[in-house]
Design a protein around this motif. Structure first.
Motif, PDB file in Angstrom:
ATOM      1  N   SER A 107      45.406  38.056  34.207  1.00  0.00           N
ATOM      2  CA  SER A 107      44.209  37.285  34.496  1.00  0.00           C
ATOM      3  C   SER A 107      43.521  36.889  33.203  1.00  0.00           C
ATOM      4  CB  SER A 107      43.247  38.102  35.363  1.00  0.00           C
ATOM      5  OG  SER A 107      41.970  37.490  35.431  1.00  0.00           O
ATOM      6  N   VAL A 108      42.955  35.693  33.171  1.00  0.00           N
ATOM      7  CA  VAL A 108      42.235  35.259  31.980  1.00  0.00           C
ATOM      8  C   VAL A 108      40.836  35.860  31.933  1.00  0.00           C
ATOM      9  CG1 VAL A 108      43.494  33.091  31.881  1.00  0.00           C
ATOM     10  CG2 VAL A 108      41.310  33.185  33.077  1.00  0.00           C
ATOM     11  N   SER A 109      40.410  36.495  33.024  1.00  0.00           N
ATOM     12  CA  SER A 109      39.051  37.025  33.092  1.00  0.00           C
ATOM     13  C   SER A 109      39.086  38.524  33.393  1.00  0.00           C
ATOM     14  CB  SER A 109      38.253  36.259  34.147  1.00  0.00           C
ATOM     15  OG  SER A 109      36.880  36.572  34.076  1.00  0.00           O
ATOM     16  N   ALA A 110      37.984  39.025  33.923  1.00  0.00           N
ATOM     17  CA  ALA A 110      37.788  40.470  34.058  1.00  0.00           C
ATOM     18  C   ALA A 110      38.390  41.029  35.349  1.00  0.00           C
ATOM     19  CB  ALA A 110      36.293  40.781  34.025  1.00  0.00           C
ATOM     20  N   PRO A 111      38.621  42.346  35.367  1.00  0.00           N
ATOM     21  CA  PRO A 111      39.018  43.024  36.601  1.00  0.00           C
ATOM     22  C   PRO A 111      37.776  43.581  37.294  1.00  0.00           C
ATOM     23  CG  PRO A 111      39.203  44.568  34.827  1.00  0.00           C
ATOM     24  CD  PRO A 111      38.658  43.285  34.215  1.00  0.00           C
ATOM     25  N   THR A 112      37.988  44.199  38.444  1.00  0.00           N
ATOM     26  CA  THR A 112      36.947  44.987  39.092  1.00  0.00           C
ATOM     27  C   THR A 112      37.472  46.409  39.247  1.00  0.00           C
ATOM     28  OG1 THR A 112      37.741  44.564  41.345  1.00  0.00           O
ATOM     29  CG2 THR A 112      36.195  42.963  40.400  1.00  0.00           C
ATOM     30  N   SER A 113      36.583  47.317  39.589  1.00  0.00           N
ATOM     31  CA  SER A 113      37.004  48.712  39.728  1.00  0.00           C
ATOM     32  C   SER A 113      38.052  48.867  40.816  1.00  0.00           C
ATOM     33  CB  SER A 113      35.791  49.601  40.031  1.00  0.00           C
ATOM     34  OG  SER A 113      35.169  49.212  41.255  1.00  0.00           O
ATOM     35  N   LEU A 114      37.854  48.179  41.957  1.00  0.00           N
ATOM     36  CA  LEU A 114      38.816  48.299  43.056  1.00  0.00           C
ATOM     37  C   LEU A 114      40.157  47.668  42.717  1.00  0.00           C
ATOM     38  CD1 LEU A 114      36.869  47.766  46.406  1.00  0.00           C
ATOM     39  CD2 LEU A 114      38.098  49.804  45.644  1.00  0.00           C
ATOM     40  N   SER A 115      40.134  46.568  41.950  1.00  0.00           N
ATOM     41  CA  SER A 115      41.410  45.946  41.586  1.00  0.00           C
ATOM     42  C   SER A 115      42.214  46.863  40.672  1.00  0.00           C
ATOM     43  CB  SER A 115      41.179  44.592  40.922  1.00  0.00           C
ATOM     44  OG  SER A 115      40.575  44.719  39.650  1.00  0.00           O
ATOM     45  N   ILE A 116      41.541  47.552  39.768  1.00  0.00           N
ATOM     46  CA  ILE A 116      42.228  48.511  38.899  1.00  0.00           C
ATOM     47  C   ILE A 116      42.769  49.675  39.721  1.00  0.00           C
ATOM     48  CG2 ILE A 116      41.935  50.150  37.000  1.00  0.00           C
ATOM     49  CD1 ILE A 116      39.847  48.236  35.839  1.00  0.00           C
ATOM     50  N   ASP A 117      41.957  50.163  40.649  1.00  0.00           N
ATOM     51  CA  ASP A 117      42.400  51.283  41.494  1.00  0.00           C
ATOM     52  C   ASP A 117      43.615  50.893  42.325  1.00  0.00           C
ATOM     53  OD1 ASP A 117      40.277  52.690  40.460  1.00  0.00           O
ATOM     54  OD2 ASP A 117      39.013  52.489  42.237  1.00  0.00           O
ATOM     55  N   LEU A 118      43.594  49.676  42.887  1.00  0.00           N
ATOM     56  CA  LEU A 118      44.712  49.232  43.709  1.00  0.00           C
ATOM     57  C   LEU A 118      45.961  49.022  42.856  1.00  0.00           C
ATOM     58  CD1 LEU A 118      46.009  48.358  46.315  1.00  0.00           C
ATOM     59  CD2 LEU A 118      44.976  46.093  46.031  1.00  0.00           C
ATOM     60  N   ALA A 119      45.798  48.442  41.660  1.00  0.00           N
ATOM     61  CA  ALA A 119      46.941  48.251  40.767  1.00  0.00           C
ATOM     62  C   ALA A 119      47.588  49.588  40.408  1.00  0.00           C
ATOM     63  CB  ALA A 119      46.500  47.514  39.506  1.00  0.00           C
ATOM     64  N   GLU A 120      46.770  50.593  40.145  1.00  0.00           N
ATOM     65  CA  GLU A 120      47.291  51.920  39.819  1.00  0.00           C
ATOM     66  C   GLU A 120      48.048  52.497  41.001  1.00  0.00           C
ATOM     67  OE1 GLU A 120      48.379  55.154  37.858  1.00  0.00           O
ATOM     68  OE2 GLU A 120      47.218  53.554  36.921  1.00  0.00           O
ATOM     69  N   ARG A 121      47.464  52.372  42.178  1.00  0.00           N
ATOM     70  CA  ARG A 121      48.075  52.934  43.384  1.00  0.00           C
ATOM     71  C   ARG A 121      49.359  52.205  43.771  1.00  0.00           C
ATOM     72  NH1 ARG A 121      44.869  54.003  49.073  1.00  0.00           N
ATOM     73  NH2 ARG A 121      46.671  54.151  50.447  1.00  0.00           N
ATOM     74  N   ALA A 122      49.378  50.884  43.578  1.00  0.00           N
ATOM     75  CA  ALA A 122      50.526  50.084  43.997  1.00  0.00           C
ATOM     76  C   ALA A 122      51.609  49.991  42.928  1.00  0.00           C
ATOM     77  CB  ALA A 122      50.073  48.684  44.383  1.00  0.00           C
ATOM     78  N   GLY A 123      51.361  50.546  41.754  1.00  0.00           N
ATOM     79  CA  GLY A 123      52.366  50.499  40.702  1.00  0.00           C
ATOM     80  C   GLY A 123      52.441  49.176  39.975  1.00  0.00           C
ATOM     81  N   ILE A 124      51.324  48.443  39.911  1.00  0.00           N
ATOM     82  CA  ILE A 124      51.282  47.125  39.275  1.00  0.00           C
ATOM     83  C   ILE A 124      50.711  47.244  37.868  1.00  0.00           C
ATOM     84  CG2 ILE A 124      50.193  44.840  39.349  1.00  0.00           C
ATOM     85  CD1 ILE A 124      50.211  45.057  42.389  1.00  0.00           C
ATOM     86  N   THR A 125      51.342  46.555  36.921  1.00  0.00           N
ATOM     87  CA  THR A 125      50.798  46.448  35.570  1.00  0.00           C
ATOM     88  C   THR A 125      49.749  45.355  35.580  1.00  0.00           C
ATOM     89  OG1 THR A 125      52.919  47.101  34.611  1.00  0.00           O
ATOM     90  CG2 THR A 125      51.351  46.004  33.152  1.00  0.00           C
TER      91      THR A 125
END
Length: 292
Positions: free
Chosen positions: A252-270
């Motif tokens: 993303s060219v912009s910022a993440p959110t706390s939930l997006s980081i949590d979901l990425a961690e849980r789903a195995g996404i970089t």
């Protein structure tokens, strides 16, 4: 928006505007290019599933990607028919798309009606009306490890995306998303007035043209995309769609959110954000990136 030397693409219309500056005050009206926004009624076997505000164009990809992200479709095999209810050659005229399941298949519309409250799905929100975040997380299976990606390819991804944004060039008012392979080649790229619509169009194109399948329907050796790059922030709705489509990396060219980081961690996404000028931040699963 500043004028472009190229003719405007479909999806761009004109409205009057008066420009102000301290030096000359309020200028006389002139014509200005703006993004076209219209409603789309998504129907399955005659029943309305969602009403979304979108930029007309690539509606069959938008509808397919939306139903795929909702867990109603698992592959192109689930589609019996997808008909745009408008004049031939004038996509968007009727603003209704009718979906027919494959013979013998009944799509579980309760998946949508149980988790939404019948609210309008606007161009700004892919998860409006949800009763619970868990409704969305439940559809997100961990993505497979997938191919590694050179950090330099990820760093260049927004520049690659920018070359596929003719509507933004004319209006400055649309988002964009693209799917890239491990070498940084574009597999699909679309613009829309809504971030999540642009992603749905990309996912729909991968389903219909590249054989993308959900985790439930995946076969050994099935197609898997590598990188999803988006022009806006990396919100929860974007990561949820990326997880269902089995993207191992999101930029993303912009910022993440706390939930997006949590979901990425849980789903195995970089998850990489603020991807600009050859630099980026990595929030989750950096092991996929090849540096040097």
């Amino acid at each position: 928006m500043a004028s472009s030397s190229r003719p405007p693409p479909p999806g761009v219309t004109q409205r009057p505007v008066r420009r102000y500056s301290p030096e000359s005050g309020l200028a006389p009206p002139e014509s200005d290019a703006v993004a076209l926004e219209e409603p789309l009624d998504i129907r399955v076997s005659g029943d309305t599933v969602a009403l979304t505000m979108r930029m007309p164009g690539a509606d069959r990809f938008l509808v397919t990607g939306f139903l795929f992200s909702e867990g109603l479709l698992h592959s192109a095999d689930d589609l019996g028919g997808l008909v745009h209810c408008g004049r031939p050659g004038e996509e968007g005229y009727g603003n209704v798309v009718e979906v027919t399941p494959a013979p013998g298949l009944v799509l579980d519309l309760e998946r949508v009606s149980a988790s939404r409250r019948g609210t309008l799905t606007t161009a700004a929100c892919g998860v409006c009306g949800r009763r619970s975040v868990e409704d969305l997380i439940a559809a997100c299976h961990p993505v497979p490890p997938g191919p590694g990606l050179a950090a330099s390819v990820l760093a260049r991804a927004p520049d690659v995306l920018r070359t596929r944004q003719p509507h933004f060039e004319h209006t400055g008012g649309v988002h964009a998303a693209a799917a890239l392979d491990a070498e940084g080649h574009v597999l699909a790229a679309f613009e829309d007035v809504g971030r999540h619509n642009a992603v749905d169009k990309v996912v729909g194109a991968l389903v219909l043209e590249h054989g993308l399948r959900s985790a439930r329907a995946t076969r050994p050796g099935a197609f898997q995309p590598t990188l999803l790059v988006v022009s806006g922030r990396a919100g929860f709705d974007i990561l949820q769609k990326a997880a269902v489509a089995r993207f191992p990396l999101v930029a993303s060219v912009s910022a993440p959110t706390s939930l997006s980081i949590d979901l990425a961690e849980r789903a195995g996404i970089t998850l990489a954000t603020f991807v600009r000028g050859g630099r980026f931040n990595v929030h989750t699963h950096p092991e996929r990136l090849r540096v040097g």
